[in-house]
Design a protein around this motif. Structure first.
Motif, short mmCIF file in Angstrom:
data_model
loop_
_atom_site.label_atom_id
_atom_site.label_comp_id
_atom_site.label_asym_id
_atom_site.label_seq_id
_atom_site.Cartn_x
_atom_site.Cartn_y
_atom_site.Cartn_z
N LYS A 32 0.83 -1.21 0.00
CA LYS A 32 0.00 0.00 0.00
C LYS A 32 0.87 1.26 0.00
O LYS A 32 0.58 2.22 -0.71
CB LYS A 32 -0.91 0.01 1.23
CG LYS A 32 -2.05 -0.99 1.19
CD LYS A 32 -2.88 -0.90 2.46
CE LYS A 32 -3.98 -1.93 2.48
NZ LYS A 32 -4.76 -1.87 3.74
N MET A 33 1.93 1.26 0.79
CA MET A 33 2.79 2.43 0.86
C MET A 33 3.56 2.63 -0.44
O MET A 33 3.79 3.77 -0.88
CB MET A 33 3.76 2.32 2.04
CG MET A 33 3.08 2.32 3.40
SD MET A 33 2.00 3.77 3.68
CE MET A 33 0.37 3.00 3.50
N CYS A 34 3.95 1.54 -1.09
CA CYS A 34 4.61 1.66 -2.39
C CYS A 34 3.69 2.33 -3.40
O CYS A 34 4.11 3.17 -4.20
CB CYS A 34 5.04 0.30 -2.90
SG CYS A 34 6.42 -0.43 -2.01
N LEU A 35 2.42 1.96 -3.38
CA LEU A 35 1.46 2.56 -4.30
C LEU A 35 1.28 4.05 -3.99
O LEU A 35 1.11 4.88 -4.90
CB LEU A 35 0.13 1.82 -4.23
CG LEU A 35 0.17 0.36 -4.75
CD1 LEU A 35 -1.15 -0.33 -4.49
CD2 LEU A 35 0.52 0.33 -6.23
N LYS A 36 1.30 4.42 -2.70
CA LYS A 36 1.23 5.83 -2.34
C LYS A 36 2.43 6.58 -2.93
O LYS A 36 2.29 7.70 -3.45
CB LYS A 36 1.23 6.00 -0.82
CG LYS A 36 0.02 5.43 -0.10
CD LYS A 36 -1.20 6.31 -0.27
CE LYS A 36 -2.34 5.82 0.62
NZ LYS A 36 -3.57 6.63 0.43
N ASP A 37 3.59 5.96 -2.84
CA ASP A 37 4.80 6.58 -3.36
C ASP A 37 4.72 6.77 -4.87
O ASP A 37 5.23 7.76 -5.41
CB ASP A 37 6.01 5.71 -3.01
CG ASP A 37 7.33 6.37 -3.34
OD1 ASP A 37 7.53 7.53 -2.94
OD2 ASP A 37 8.17 5.73 -4.00
N LEU A 38 4.07 5.85 -5.55
CA LEU A 38 3.98 5.91 -7.00
C LEU A 38 2.90 6.87 -7.49
O LEU A 38 2.67 6.97 -8.70
CB LEU A 38 3.72 4.51 -7.57
CG LEU A 38 4.91 3.55 -7.44
CD1 LEU A 38 4.51 2.15 -7.89
CD2 LEU A 38 6.10 4.05 -8.26
N LEU A 39 2.23 7.57 -6.56
CA LEU A 39 1.31 8.63 -6.99
C LEU A 39 2.08 9.72 -7.74
O LEU A 39 1.50 10.50 -8.50
CB LEU A 39 0.59 9.24 -5.78
CG LEU A 39 -0.44 8.33 -5.10
CD1 LEU A 39 -0.92 8.97 -3.80
CD2 LEU A 39 -1.62 8.06 -6.02
N SER A 40 3.36 9.79 -7.50
CA SER A 40 4.25 10.64 -8.28
C SER A 40 5.50 9.83 -8.56
O SER A 40 5.52 8.61 -8.35
CB SER A 40 4.57 11.93 -7.53
OG SER A 40 5.25 11.63 -6.33
N GLU A 41 6.55 10.46 -9.02
CA GLU A 41 7.78 9.73 -9.32
C GLU A 41 8.27 8.99 -8.07
O GLU A 41 8.32 9.54 -6.98
CB GLU A 41 8.86 10.70 -9.80
CG GLU A 41 10.14 10.02 -10.22
CD GLU A 41 11.16 11.02 -10.74
OE1 GLU A 41 12.32 10.62 -10.94
OE2 GLU A 41 10.78 12.19 -10.94
N GLY A 42 8.60 7.73 -8.23
CA GLY A 42 9.02 6.91 -7.11
C GLY A 42 10.28 7.44 -6.45
O GLY A 42 11.09 8.14 -7.06
N SER A 43 10.46 7.11 -5.17
CA SER A 43 11.61 7.59 -4.40
C SER A 43 12.62 6.48 -4.17
O SER A 43 12.28 5.29 -4.15
CB SER A 43 11.15 8.13 -3.05
OG SER A 43 10.64 7.08 -2.24
#
Length: 320
Positions: A253-264
């Motif tokens: 779920k947190m990975c998908l939150k991160d992918l709301l924009s360019e990944g970190s």
């Protein structure tokens, strides 16, 4: 030539205080030491340099202590120093020249704070400009020939002075206590403090502190009023906590939150750590590679540089 008040807040700094003051005391016209509860020889050492030593009861508020120290200053400018700072001879000369030549309209002087990546400090740059010298009394000046207004922005000068930051230890555990006490009182963090808290947690690798902070950052992740930067920072903390708890669902779920924009790079590194812990070195190596080469860090430079590289090489060793 301007006159300068040195203002310091200290606590149990007997190992470094004399080292600091030996390099700056003769450049100052007034030395003010505010002690927040030392139990060692800090005040005894300070007394060798000044008689202006004040006690301030610690209330988990650095700003309150700084404000108290500034209230005792009487000179034109205030120099704010920490006990683990050092000026070498080259920069002592630069400081002396600055003192002789500083234009009176300058209200803040910035100096380069160096050696930041040593001792696990919270910053992502080895050297960065910081405001260090402040005009004690600011002049109000009207500007613009028409539709006149008071100048609100300070006049800032970026000097060539380098200050070496030489801590003997990091202060993460102290900072975490202050953050959590502040949050537990029902206070929200400013955007700046939110970023600083996330940075410090991600660099410290302190599992207990991460788990204690998880509830707060989970609220941030689920708050629709938060901007994307805060959501991404919070997601990195929650993902780290989920990895500690071996909660793959929350990590996803947190990975998908991160992918709301360019990944970190932080999230790529977390995925690498998860798969490394599961013994899936091929998958772990992929995410460490992405952390180093395909993404940018948002809080922790180490996840895109040395930490990721070390782990990537460990995966390569495992796969031989």
């Amino acid at each position: 030539m301007i006159e300068i008040s040195l203002c310091m807040i200290v606590k149990n700094e007997e190992n470094v205080l004399a080292r600091c003051l030996d390099t700056i005391a003769d450049l100052m016209d007034e030395i003010i030491i505010v002690d927040t509860g030392s139990t060692d020889k800090t005040k005894e050492i300070a007394a060798r340099y000044t008689d202006k030593i004040y006690d301030f009861e610690w209330i988990d508020d650095f700003s309150a202590a700084r404000n108290y120290s500034f209230s005792k200053a009487t000179k034109d400018y205030i120099y704010c120093a920490d006990a683990d700072e050092v000026l070498d001879e080259v920069n002592r000369r630069r400081f002396r020249q600055l003192k002789e030549l500083l234009l009176p309209e300058i209200e803040i002087v910035q100096m380069r704070y160096c050696n930041q990546l040593d001792k696990g400090t919270v910053y992502n740059f080895d050297a960065e400009y910081r405001p260090k010298l402040y005009k004690r009394k600011r002049d109000l000046v009207w500007i613009e020939p028409i539709h006149e207004m008071i100048r609100l922005d300070p006049v800032v000068y970026d000097s060539d002075i380098d200050i070496m930051h030489m801590p003997e230890e990091n202060h993460n555990s102290r900072d975490f206590r202050v953050f959590q006490k502040y949050i537990n009182k029902g206070n929200g963090l400013s955007k700046r403090l939110h970023h600083m808290y996330a940075m410090e947690l991600l660099m410290a690798e302190d599992d207990e502190a991460i788990l204690e902070a998880e509830e707060y950052f989970t609220q941030i992740v689920n708050d629709p009023n938060r901007d994307i930067e805060q959501v991404k920072e919070a997601a990195c903390i929650v993902a780290r906590a989920a990895r500690i708890r071996d909660d793959a669902g929350t990590i996803l779920k947190m990975c998908l939150k991160d992918l709301l924009s360019e990944g970190s790079s932080e999230m790529c590194y977390e995925l690498g750590e998860y798969f490394y812990g599961k013994g899936d070195y091929n998958e772990a190596a992929l995410w460490y590679y992405n952390a180093m080469n395909e993404t940018q860090n948002i809080c922790n430079i180490h996840t895109s540089t040395d930490w990721a590289e070390e782990r990537y090489n460990m995966c390569a060793e495992k796969l031989r």
